[in-house]
Design an enzyme around this catalytic site. Structure first.
Site, PDB file in Angstrom:
ATOM      1  N   SER A 185       0.849  -1.193   0.000  1.00  0.00           N
ATOM      2  CA  SER A 185       0.000   0.000   0.000  1.00  0.00           C
ATOM      3  C   SER A 185       0.881   1.238   0.000  1.00  0.00           C
ATOM      4  CB  SER A 185      -0.896   0.012   1.237  1.00  0.00           C
ATOM      5  OG  SER A 185      -1.406   1.309   1.412  1.00  0.00           O
TER       6      SER A 185
ATOM      7  N   HIS B 243      -1.089  -1.240  -4.480  1.00  0.00           N
ATOM      8  CA  HIS B 243      -2.371  -0.977  -3.810  1.00  0.00           C
ATOM      9  C   HIS B 243      -2.521   0.524  -3.546  1.00  0.00           C
ATOM     10  CE1 HIS B 243      -5.820  -2.236  -1.316  1.00  0.00           C
ATOM     11  NE2 HIS B 243      -5.457  -1.277  -0.476  1.00  0.00           N
TER      12      HIS B 243
ATOM     13  N   MET C 143      -9.396   7.675  -0.331  1.00  0.00           N
ATOM     14  CA  MET C 143     -10.320   7.997   0.777  1.00  0.00           C
ATOM     15  C   MET C 143     -10.860   9.407   0.572  1.00  0.00           C
ATOM     16  SD  MET C 143      -8.065   6.630   3.979  1.00  0.00           S
ATOM     17  CE  MET C 143      -7.077   5.124   3.865  1.00  0.00           C
TER      18      MET C 143
ATOM     19  N   HIS D 134      -8.361   0.658  -4.216  1.00  0.00           N
ATOM     20  CA  HIS D 134      -9.277   0.394  -3.097  1.00  0.00           C
ATOM     21  C   HIS D 134     -10.031   1.682  -2.798  1.00  0.00           C
ATOM     22  CE1 HIS D 134      -9.472  -0.656   1.530  1.00  0.00           C
ATOM     23  NE2 HIS D 134     -10.668  -0.530   0.982  1.00  0.00           N
TER      24      HIS D 134
ATOM     25  N   MET E 150     -11.109  -6.493   5.161  1.00  0.00           N
ATOM     26  CA  MET E 150     -10.360  -5.537   5.987  1.00  0.00           C
ATOM     27  C   MET E 150      -9.980  -6.212   7.308  1.00  0.00           C
ATOM     28  SD  MET E 150     -10.025  -2.920   4.127  1.00  0.00           S
ATOM     29  CE  MET E 150      -9.046  -2.023   5.333  1.00  0.00           C
TER      30      MET E 150
ATOM     31  N   ASP F 202      -6.315  -6.864   3.992  1.00  0.00           N
ATOM     32  CA  ASP F 202      -5.707  -5.526   4.042  1.00  0.00           C
ATOM     33  C   ASP F 202      -5.740  -4.973   5.466  1.00  0.00           C
ATOM     34  OD1 ASP F 202      -4.929  -2.899   3.596  1.00  0.00           O
ATOM     35  OD2 ASP F 202      -6.623  -2.390   2.289  1.00  0.00           O
TER      36      ASP F 202
HETATM   37  C1  DX5 Z   1      -6.438   1.176   5.421  1.00  0.00           C
HETATM   38  C2  DX5 Z   1      -5.879   0.877   4.040  1.00  0.00           C
HETATM   39  C3  DX5 Z   1      -4.720  -0.032   4.014  1.00  0.00           C
HETATM   40  C4  DX5 Z   1      -3.493   0.475   4.750  1.00  0.00           C
HETATM   41  C5  DX5 Z   1      -2.644  -0.697   5.106  1.00  0.00           C
HETATM   42  O1  DX5 Z   1      -7.660   1.809   5.289  1.00  0.00           O
HETATM   43  O2  DX5 Z   1      -6.894   0.279   3.262  1.00  0.00           O
HETATM   44  O3  DX5 Z   1      -4.394  -0.395   2.687  1.00  0.00           O
HETATM   45  O4  DX5 Z   1      -2.760   1.392   4.014  1.00  0.00           O
HETATM   46  O5  DX5 Z   1      -1.577  -0.264   5.870  1.00  0.00           O
HETATM   47  P1  DX5 Z   1      -0.885  -1.192   6.966  1.00  0.00           P
HETATM   48  O6  DX5 Z   1      -0.344  -2.392   6.265  1.00  0.00           O
HETATM   49  O7  DX5 Z   1       0.157  -0.306   7.563  1.00  0.00           O
HETATM   50  O8  DX5 Z   1      -1.960  -1.592   7.957  1.00  0.00           O
HETATM   51 ZN    ZN Z   2      -6.387  -0.572   1.291  1.00  0.00          ZN
END
Ligand code: DX5
Ligand code: ZN
Length: 213
Positions: A6, A31, A35, A64, A135, A173
């Site tokens: 990500s 990824h 948001m 995403h 998630m 994720d």
């Molecule tokens: C959270 C995101 C993830 C996040 C993952 O809302 O969808 O993709 O960036 O980051 P880590 O691996 O640090 O939890």
């Molecule tokens: Zn994500």
């Protein structure tokens, strides 16, 4: 195990360089967490920056969406030719219609389930999906702690997938690391997203990606 780092945990001052590094480090997907400040309490990146990411990436994008008005954002990102676009079932009144729309644009459709959402809620959508994203944190931020119940949930989803559409992949994720990835693999997970584990790894992104694989 496929690995989708990500970029939320990348250094946005050197984004192109950080995207190239994970591609050269052997990642399978890039990824991209979009948001909107409404569906989740954080605001990340829009079309201008995602276009720059697409330009730097030599691996396919995995977008995403954590937004209200999914269909609007599908139209915005489709021209960048991502491999996957995933949207949250909790935010979509007409998921079946949106899946068909994404596929008609030549993109693989995926649905995301928040920690509280049961896999059975999407049983009748599985035959139309290429991937389900579970998630393992509450969406909105990188660097959060892994919620272990996702392991049982992944195994439950795997049974439904075997029944309805064995070609559908499972992605997880949030909070993924070199320890919980083994349990995820045993539960039938195909792809892990990892942000902080990859970008903050003391031995660098190549070592992090290799450790997850
Ligand atoms: C959270 C995101 C993830 C996040 C993952 O809302 O969808 O993709 O960036 O980051 P880590 O691996 O640090 O939890
Ligand atoms: Zn994500």
């Amino acid at each position: 195990m496929q690995v989708a780092p990500s970029i939320l945990s990348a250094d946005f001052g050197h984004l192109a360089q950080d995207v190239k590094a994970i591609c050269e480090g052997g990642c399978d997907l890039v990824h991209v967490d979009v948001m909107d400040g409404h569906f989740v309490p954080n605001l990340t990146i829009g079309p201008v920056v995602v276009e720059a990411v697409a330009g730097a990436a030599t691996r396919p994008l995995d977008i995403h969406l954590m937004v209200e008005n999914n269909s609007f954002f599908v139209d915005i990102f489709a021209p960048l030719r991502p491999k996957y676009i995933s949207f949250h079932i909790e935010e979509e009144k007409h998921p079946h219609r949106l899946i068909q729309k994404i596929r008609a644009l030549g993109i693989k459709p995926a649905i995301v389930l928040n920690p509280h959402t049961a896999p059975a809620s999407i049983a009748y959508l599985l035959e139309d999906l290429d991937m389900v994203l579970l998630m393992s944190v509450n969406p909105g931020f990188g660097g959060q702690q892994f919620i272990p119940s996702v392991i049982t949930k992944a195994a439950e989803l795997k049974m439904l997938i075997d029944k309805h559409n064995p070609d559908c992949l499972i992605e997880v994720d949030g909070g993924v690391n070199a320890i919980n990835v083994k349990q995820l693999a045993e539960a039938g997970v195909d792809i892990v997203v990892a942000g902080s584990f990859v970008y903050k790894h003391p031995d660098g992104v190549n070592a992090a990606i290799a450790a997850l694989k």
